[in-house]
Scaffold this motif. Structure first.
Motif, mmCIF file in Angstrom:
data_model
loop_
_atom_site.group_PDB
_atom_site.id
_atom_site.type_symbol
_atom_site.label_atom_id
_atom_site.label_comp_id
_atom_site.label_asym_id
_atom_site.label_seq_id
_atom_site.Cartn_x
_atom_site.Cartn_y
_atom_site.Cartn_z
ATOM 1 N N PHE A 153 0.896 -1.183 0.224
ATOM 2 C CA PHE A 153 -0.156 -0.058 0.038
ATOM 3 C C PHE A 153 0.977 1.349 -0.180
ATOM 4 O O PHE A 153 1.939 1.229 0.578
ATOM 5 N N GLU A 154 0.317 2.375 -0.684
ATOM 6 C CA GLU A 154 1.178 3.436 -0.636
ATOM 7 C C GLU A 154 1.151 4.220 0.660
ATOM 8 O O GLU A 154 2.339 5.005 0.790
ATOM 9 N N GLY A 155 0.357 3.948 1.451
ATOM 10 C CA GLY A 155 0.401 4.804 2.673
ATOM 11 C C GLY A 155 -0.277 3.942 3.913
ATOM 12 O O GLY A 155 -1.303 3.294 3.648
ATOM 13 N N PHE A 156 0.368 3.797 5.261
ATOM 14 C CA PHE A 156 -0.225 2.958 6.276
ATOM 15 C C PHE A 156 0.587 3.397 7.476
ATOM 16 O O PHE A 156 1.879 4.020 7.527
ATOM 17 N N LEU A 157 -0.087 3.309 8.471
ATOM 18 C CA LEU A 157 0.440 3.735 9.802
ATOM 19 C C LEU A 157 0.005 2.775 10.848
ATOM 20 O O LEU A 157 -1.172 2.272 11.076
ATOM 21 N N ILE A 158 0.870 1.913 11.732
ATOM 22 C CA ILE A 158 0.779 1.041 12.646
ATOM 23 C C ILE A 158 1.165 1.713 14.042
ATOM 24 O O ILE A 158 2.295 2.171 14.237
ATOM 25 N N ASN A 159 0.015 1.805 14.941
ATOM 26 C CA ASN A 159 0.345 2.519 16.159
ATOM 27 C C ASN A 159 -0.163 1.510 17.222
ATOM 28 O O ASN A 159 -1.031 0.965 17.373
ATOM 29 N N ALA A 160 1.162 1.181 17.940
ATOM 30 C CA ALA A 160 1.128 -0.050 18.978
ATOM 31 C C ALA A 160 1.010 0.786 20.350
ATOM 32 O O ALA A 160 2.533 0.584 20.721
ATOM 33 N N GLY A 161 0.168 1.319 20.769
ATOM 34 C CA GLY A 161 0.389 2.049 22.304
ATOM 35 C C GLY A 161 1.287 3.066 22.105
ATOM 36 O O GLY A 161 2.107 3.242 23.068
ATOM 37 N N GLY A 162 1.650 3.811 21.001
ATOM 38 C CA GLY A 162 2.596 4.755 20.751
ATOM 39 C C GLY A 162 3.792 4.465 20.206
ATOM 40 O O GLY A 162 4.537 5.222 20.031
ATOM 41 N N ASP A 163 4.121 3.243 19.970
ATOM 42 C CA ASP A 163 5.204 2.995 18.928
ATOM 43 C C ASP A 163 4.538 2.742 17.675
ATOM 44 O O ASP A 163 3.418 1.860 17.493
ATOM 45 N N ILE A 164 5.365 3.241 16.723
ATOM 46 C CA ILE A 164 4.665 3.707 15.466
ATOM 47 C C ILE A 164 5.722 3.405 14.346
ATOM 48 O O ILE A 164 6.767 3.481 14.571
ATOM 49 N N TYR A 165 4.957 2.755 13.232
ATOM 50 C CA TYR A 165 5.781 2.704 12.102
ATOM 51 C C TYR A 165 5.040 3.572 11.057
ATOM 52 O O TYR A 165 3.905 2.984 10.683
ATOM 53 N N ALA A 166 5.274 4.280 10.178
ATOM 54 C CA ALA A 166 4.589 4.994 9.114
ATOM 55 C C ALA A 166 5.241 4.686 7.979
ATOM 56 O O ALA A 166 6.515 5.071 7.806
ATOM 57 N N GLY A 167 4.524 4.194 7.099
ATOM 58 C CA GLY A 167 4.672 3.885 5.846
ATOM 59 C C GLY A 167 4.278 4.960 4.699
ATOM 60 O O GLY A 167 3.147 5.010 4.653
ATOM 61 N N GLY A 168 5.072 5.245 3.938
ATOM 62 C CA GLY A 168 4.586 5.976 2.688
ATOM 63 C C GLY A 168 3.947 7.091 3.062
ATOM 64 O O GLY A 168 4.492 7.949 4.027
ATOM 65 N N LEU A 169 2.869 7.624 2.640
ATOM 66 C CA LEU A 169 2.363 8.901 2.788
ATOM 67 C C LEU A 169 0.826 8.681 3.374
ATOM 68 O O LEU A 169 0.076 7.940 3.109
ATOM 69 N N ASN A 170 0.309 9.825 3.744
ATOM 70 C CA ASN A 170 -0.951 9.825 4.277
ATOM 71 C C ASN A 170 -1.981 10.006 3.475
ATOM 72 O O ASN A 170 -1.833 10.199 2.096
#
Length: 309
Positions: free
Chosen positions: A172-189
């Motif tokens: 996917f061109e954009g995704f965000l994983i937020n696990a209790g404040g630990d985050i990986y941001a992929g691509g663009l929003n």
């Protein structure tokens, strides 16, 4: 310049590893069904890592090791990589970060399963072990505990789960994983911009200590405010192995890294080391970080101030 149209976002949340995991996927050229299936696979990554690495379940792979101390045991790829990375950070910090700290964590009451509320007591464990009592055989893919130790992989497991989940979402061109404040941001929003992430103020949970824009990067924070000991409320979960009590020279440490497992482990390690040694650790690793002291004086590793908003 043409304006970027806002896209739809598919969002789903679930609970794993004693925290709420929220995943967002931008639906630029993808349908909801495709996004939903990928998010479900991402959640399965969290479940898998939890089943392998949790010290709160006696039947997890990591807790089975304690029963077979003294003999090299075959390890799954997930457990082997988690332990290998934890040992690498332990060596880099001369044991200030130590995955053999599980017995001490149990002593302070950090041994209750978040779902069943059942406490895990490991009577076979020795309390004086260290990372030097753990040996890996790269060729055989085995783990040897020289003593019956409880491995606490809490500072690497969540990050590893985030990274495995991100692999399921990379198409996917954009995704965000937020696990209790630990985050990986992929691509663009959904606006075609970098993801904007807030860093919690350690003094007031409804305020931010700063914001940062991310793309294809992880950010993790370790803080003394997150988990307090039920045995001694003055202590928190970020334990100093040699002192056998909580590290106290910082209240928060935030780290940016290419991968969540790296950001997760190094934020904990730098927190335990304190402002000066923690900053030096991050700069040796080429990582950007923000370290907040109890006085709220803030130290930054090289490059962090430039990216903060």
């Amino acid at each position: 310049m043409q304006a970027v149209n806002k896209q739809e976002v598919f969002t789903k949340a679930s609970i794993y590893m004693d925290t709420t995991v929220t995943i967002q996927v931008v639906l630029r050229d993808s349908n909801i069904r495709s996004a939903s299936q990928a998010v479900q696979r991402a959640f399965l990554a969290f479940r898998h890592v939890e089943q392998v690495c949790s010290r709160f379940s006696s039947d997890s792979e990591v807790m089975q090791l304690i029963k077979k101390a003294g003999t090299p045991q075959p390890a799954s790829d997930t457990l082997f990589e988690a332990v290998r990375f934890a040992l690498a950070v332990a060596k880099e910090t001369n044991g200030a970060f130590d995955p053999a700290i599980g017995g001490l964590m149990e002593d302070y009451g950090f041994n209750r399963h978040y779902l069943t509320r059942k406490r895990q007591h490991s009577d076979l464990a020795e309390k004086d072990g260290a990372y030097t009592d753990i040996e890996l055989d790269e060729a055989a893919r085995t783990i040897l505990l020289k003593k019956p130790l409880i491995l606490d992989l809490g500072a690497v497991a969540k990050g590893l789960a985030i990274d495995l989940a991100a692999m399921e979402l990379n198409k996917f061109e954009g995704f965000l994983i937020n696990a209790g404040g630990d985050i990986y941001a992929g691509g663009l929003n959904e606006h075609g911009e970098k993801w904007k992430v807030g860093i919690q103020d350690p003094a007031e949970k409804d305020k931010l200590a700063g914001t940062i824009e991310l793309s294809n990067k992880a950010i993790c924070t370790s803080g003394s405010y997150a988990r307090r000991s039920p045995v001694n409320a003055a202590e928190h979960h970020l334990m100093h192995p040699s002192l056998k009590k909580s590290a106290g020279s910082l209240v928060s440490c935030t780290v940016l890294a290419p991968f969540a497992m790296m950001a997760d482990a190094f934020s904990a390690a730098a927190f335990i080391l304190g402002p000066d040694n923690g900053k030096a650790l991050l700069e040796r690793a080429g990582l950007q970080g923000m370290l907040i002291e109890p006085s709220f004086h803030t130290a930054f590793s090289k490059g962090m101030e430039e990216v903060l908003g």
